[in-house]
Design a protein around this motif. Structure first.
Motif, mmCIF file in Angstrom:
data_model
loop_
_atom_site.group_PDB
_atom_site.id
_atom_site.type_symbol
_atom_site.label_atom_id
_atom_site.label_comp_id
_atom_site.label_asym_id
_atom_site.label_seq_id
_atom_site.Cartn_x
_atom_site.Cartn_y
_atom_site.Cartn_z
ATOM 1 N N GLN A 173 5.599 -8.966 -1.799
ATOM 2 C CA GLN A 173 5.785 -7.873 -0.835
ATOM 3 C C GLN A 173 5.744 -6.506 -1.510
ATOM 4 O O GLN A 173 5.512 -5.486 -0.863
ATOM 5 N N ASP A 174 6.003 -6.491 -2.812
ATOM 6 C CA ASP A 174 6.023 -5.208 -3.533
ATOM 7 C C ASP A 174 4.636 -4.742 -3.988
ATOM 8 O O ASP A 174 4.480 -3.637 -4.497
ATOM 9 N N LEU A 175 3.637 -5.600 -3.854
ATOM 10 C CA LEU A 175 2.329 -5.282 -4.441
ATOM 11 C C LEU A 175 1.651 -4.034 -3.856
ATOM 12 O O LEU A 175 0.859 -3.393 -4.562
ATOM 13 N N PRO A 176 1.934 -3.660 -2.594
ATOM 14 C CA PRO A 176 1.335 -2.405 -2.113
ATOM 15 C C PRO A 176 1.665 -1.199 -2.993
ATOM 16 O O PRO A 176 1.054 -0.133 -2.845
ATOM 17 N N LEU A 177 2.592 -1.346 -3.893
ATOM 18 C CA LEU A 177 2.854 -0.292 -4.879
ATOM 19 C C LEU A 177 1.560 0.083 -5.625
ATOM 20 O O LEU A 177 1.352 1.246 -6.000
ATOM 21 N N ILE A 178 0.705 -0.898 -5.799
ATOM 22 C CA ILE A 178 -0.579 -0.639 -6.475
ATOM 23 C C ILE A 178 -1.394 0.374 -5.659
ATOM 24 O O ILE A 178 -1.959 1.334 -6.210
ATOM 25 N N ASP A 179 -1.456 0.140 -4.326
ATOM 26 C CA ASP A 179 -2.175 1.082 -3.450
ATOM 27 C C ASP A 179 -1.592 2.481 -3.590
ATOM 28 O O ASP A 179 -2.317 3.478 -3.696
#
Lengths: 378, 432
Positions: B378-384
């Motif tokens: 769920q934390d991966l949108p940090l990349i965006d």
């Protein structure tokens, strides 16, 4: 044999099995335990340790036998806590007592942060909770196997059964060593046994030399003919199968033999196999000595499966090394074994096998003699 | 890199003068105590060769309890075409008989310890102690033979905190042979205090102030410490960044897409590797403009990697390739607390720390405020967020401070400064 029968009387036996895949002990350990279980006639036999896979088949066949294998848990969860725990060894006097003779550093100082960390980690990652399943009281302890670098098995299991009073103070402990009896890879727990069972007089002689006060017993019918890795029909070929069976202790000696072989006119007369622990081992050797290896195009024999046992049986000649796997003992009847000791380890470790050859030249010269003999036989 | 044939050079700190041929015939013993030791010091060793030094290379056998042969120390030397002294090959036969008494004595010590203090043997394998003892005793004698044979004027090691280098350093110091050592990387947070004391080196070359503070705190003599910079990074950083386009082509990476680079630690240090890889693959698959690249640790087994890759399509995999070159190509770097993250920060790349199930390996980037972390898919949108808007200002500022503190200066002159230290140890009257 009557004496051995007497020692092995038991109703509830605990067998501690110590496999060492690097020494390829598993199949032999299973065969010995199979015979032991038959001989004991105990109502209950518990086998605990790092059990070779063959034991599962045995346990399935024998309802009196129960397996308690020490399996891996996976990685330690808390790295900081793990390091703190390891560093608690700082106070252990042992590692401070063993000083390097020249530099004066102690073993902990030299090896503490890598050499001993790996085995300690491996031991922390084992599922010792399975020892809760030990159910005494046991009236006989038997330790079967060798020793393993990463598993403090016999000590841990013995401590468990003692602390939980699963054995009486007078309970006998019988040792059945498998693999080399001398050298750094030999079973370290022999001295803790009350009696040791051995396959033949030669091994008994070695034991008497190493542990003069420890009673030993030749137990031929229990242990003889165990080294039957895989039955194979001898292959007829113009070229002789030569297996060089080295371990991690012998890399430069392996190179020395390969270099000597490369200089002799034997390439067309032998088919060379080399043992390897994994594909990486063979790749590493290629990276180091490709120019030597290309000439031989060796076949790799991985030591973690039946392939190894088959290769040891099939080979016309096995070149082994002191302090390595004890192939010379398995092939006592078959012969065709050259044992190498280019570093003088025989004296250091009181190697119990046949007279080793002391140089690559002697090794290849002995190989030539064996090839000539084989040629005559054919 | 500067050629030795150039006219004389002043080291970057303005003190030592490096003239062509200034090391002609000087006997310098370099000992590789692990695979990467040569790789790390290669820039300096090449330079010493150019300056005429007689560099003698030596290494020993990787006897890691027979687990496997990952990383035989001599392989990089073979690949670099160096002639080297392989300790057991050259001296083992000479020391074997001497070993007998020492080994017997050690065996007795071990046996007594098992009897008198059995609790340690319940936790640590007796077999491992025996084998390590035998190997240690032998190695101690082998390095004595090495020093007798080479008679070096200077011993060069990557660092002294290694079971192979340590006895060599101790014996060299005892013989009044200067030892020049370096530091392997950022001090791991798991290392015990007091360890980095530099007691077996004459001089220790450091990357930056962070190293200096740690070593002084651990008891090192300040006079022994010299901040020279990180040689392995210093020379290549600007080059690789300038060549990023060509490097992308070389690695067959998309010239247009954002490169999400995952730097894997040894798999044994990352329990959730399969979940992380799967999550990142799914994340990137949903976005057209990204390319997912995995750099596997060079010591991991191919079959292990293959097992993890079965579920991963369209991802580029690298293992033996140059990590710094891959970092230069990346837009975002993910790591799990390994030192490679520090190198990515030095390259100016945003780092995201993977903290999926805890277990930071060596450095806690997020706790230091120099990286943000992802703890679940769920934390991966940090990349965006980072690709679109960059990193938050406090992190950028903290990274600037961290890089300056860790790497001192990345001015392309760290090898010169290391040569300056070599000269000052060989010629004690030289100012360093």
């Amino acid at each position: 044999m009557a004496a051995a029968e007497q020692f092995l009387k038991s109703n509830n036996t605990l067998i501690i099995a110590i496999d060492n895949p690097h020494l390829c002990l598993g199949r032999r350990i299973s065969a010995i335990i199979d015979r032991l279980v038959g001989r004991l006639g105990a109502k209950k036999v518990t086998v605990c340790g790092n059990c070779p896979p063959e034991l599962a088949t045995l346990a399935h066949r024998n309802p009196a036998m129960r397996l308690i294998p020490i399996a891996s848990l996976g990685h330690v969860e808390n790295e900081v806590e793990f390091m703190r725990s390891f560093n608690s060894f700082d106070t252990v006097p042992l590692l401070r007592q063993i000083r390097m003779p020249v530099s004066g550093l102690d073993l902990y100082d030299v090896a503490g942060f890598d050499g001993l960390l790996y085995p300690y980690r491996a031991s922390c990652e084992l599922d010792w909770s399975i020892l809760d399943g030990l159910e005494g009281p046991y009236d006989l302890l038997v330790i079967v196997g060798g020793s393993h670098f990463n598993y403090p098995l016999p000590e841990r299991i013995l401590a468990e059964v003692k602390s939980r009073r699963l054995i009486a103070p007078e309970t006998r402990c019988i040792g059945v060593p498998v693999g080399p009896l001398t050298g750094p890879l030999s079973p370290h727990w022999i001295g803790s046994c009350d009696r040791v069972l051995l396959p033949e007089a030669r091994a008994l002689g070695v034991l008497e030399k190493l542990y003069p006060d420890l009673p030993g017993e030749v137990c031929g019918d229990l242990l003889a003919d165990i080294p039957q890795p895989v039955s194979v029909e001898p292959e007829t070929s113009d070229r002789l199968n030569v297996l060089i069976d080295w371990t991690f202790l012998h890399t430069w000696q392996l190179k020395a033999i390969l270099s000597e072989l490369a200089q002799c006119d034997l390439r067309s007369r032998i088919r060379l196999s080399l043992t390897a622990i994994s594909e990486e081992t063979s790749q590493m050797l290629w990276a180091k000595w490709s120019s030597i290896l290309e000439d031989f195009a060796p076949e790799w024999v991985y030591t973690n499966g039946n392939e190894y046992y088959r290769a040891v049986s099939e080979a016309d000649v096995v070149i082994g090394f002191v302090c390595g796997r004890d192939v010379w003992a398995w092939r006592r009847e078959q012969g065709g074994v050259i044992v190498c000791d280019f570093a003088g380890w025989r004296r250091a470790f009181e190697f119990e096998g046949p007279d080793p050859v002391a140089s690559p030249k002697q090794c290849v010269s002995q190989l030539e003699q064996l090839i000539a003999l084989a040629g005559e036989r054919r | 890199m500067m050629s030795a044939q150039n006219a004389k050079t002043t080291a970057a700190d303005g003190s030592a003068v490096i003239e062509p041929g200034c090391l002609a015939g000087r006997r310098i013993l370099f000992f590789a105590g692990l695979v990467h030791h040569y790789q790390r010091l290669a820039p300096l060793l090449c330079r010493l060769d150019e300056l005429g030094a007689n560099v003698i290379y030596a290494t020993t056998q990787n006897v890691n309890f027979g687990c496997d042969f990952k990383g035989d120390f001599e392989v990089p030397l073979v690949q670099a075409g160096k002639r080297y002294i392989f300790l057991p090959e050259h001296f083992e036969a000479e020391v074997a008989n001497d070993l007998v008494l020492d080994y017997r004595r050690a065996e007795r010590t071990i046996a007594e310890a098992v009897r008198s203090t059995p609790q340690w043997s319940i936790r640590l394998s007796v077999a491992a102690v025996r084998l390590r003892t035998m190997i240690g005793l032998e190695h101690d004698r082998l390095v004595r033979k090495l020093l007798d044979h080479v008679e070096p004027e200077l011993v060069l090691v990557l660092h002294e905190y290694n079971c192979w280098a340590r006895p060599l350093c101790a014996q060299a110091i005892a013989r009044d042979i200067p030892v020049l050592s370096f530091i392997e990387g950022v001090p791991y947070e798991t290392l015990p205090q007091g360890m980095l004391n530099g007691q077996l080196s004459s001089r220790i070359c450091l990357w930056g102030q962070a190293h200096y503070r740690r070593m002084v705190a651990d008891g090192a003599e300040p006079a022994k410490l010299a901040i020279i910079g990180a040689m392995h990074l210093d020379i290549v950083r600007n080059t690789y960044l300038a060549e990023a386009k060509q490097l992308r082509a070389q690695f067959d990476l998309s010239p247009k897409k954002k490169i999400i680079l995952l730097l894997m630690p040894r798999l044994c240090y990352l329990d959730a590797a399969d979940q992380i890889i799967r999550a990142l693959t799914d994340f990137v698959r949903e976005r057209r403009g990204y390319q997912f690249v995995i750099k596997w640790h060079s010591h991991d087994r191919v079959e292990e990697i293959d097992r993890l890759c079965t579920c991963v399509n369209g991802t580029k995999h690298f293992q033996s390739e140059n990590t710094l070159q891959l970092i230069a190509c990346a837009d975002v770097v993910l790591c799990s607390g390994t030192m490679a993250g520090t190198e990515a920060l030095a390259f100016g790349k945003p780092v995201i720390e993977i903290n999926w199930q805890g277990r930071n390996v060596n450095i806690n980037y997020s706790a230091r405020g120099i990286a943000q972390e992802v703890c679940s898919p769920q934390d991966l949108p940090l990349i965006d967020e980072i690709i679109t808007n960059g990193r938050p200002k406090p992190i950028i500022e903290a990274v600037e401070k961290f890089v300056a503190d860790t790497f001192s200066t990345l001015d392309g002159r760290s090898v010169d400064r290391a040569v300056g230290q070599v000269l000052s140890l060989l010629n004690p009257c030289t100012k360093s």
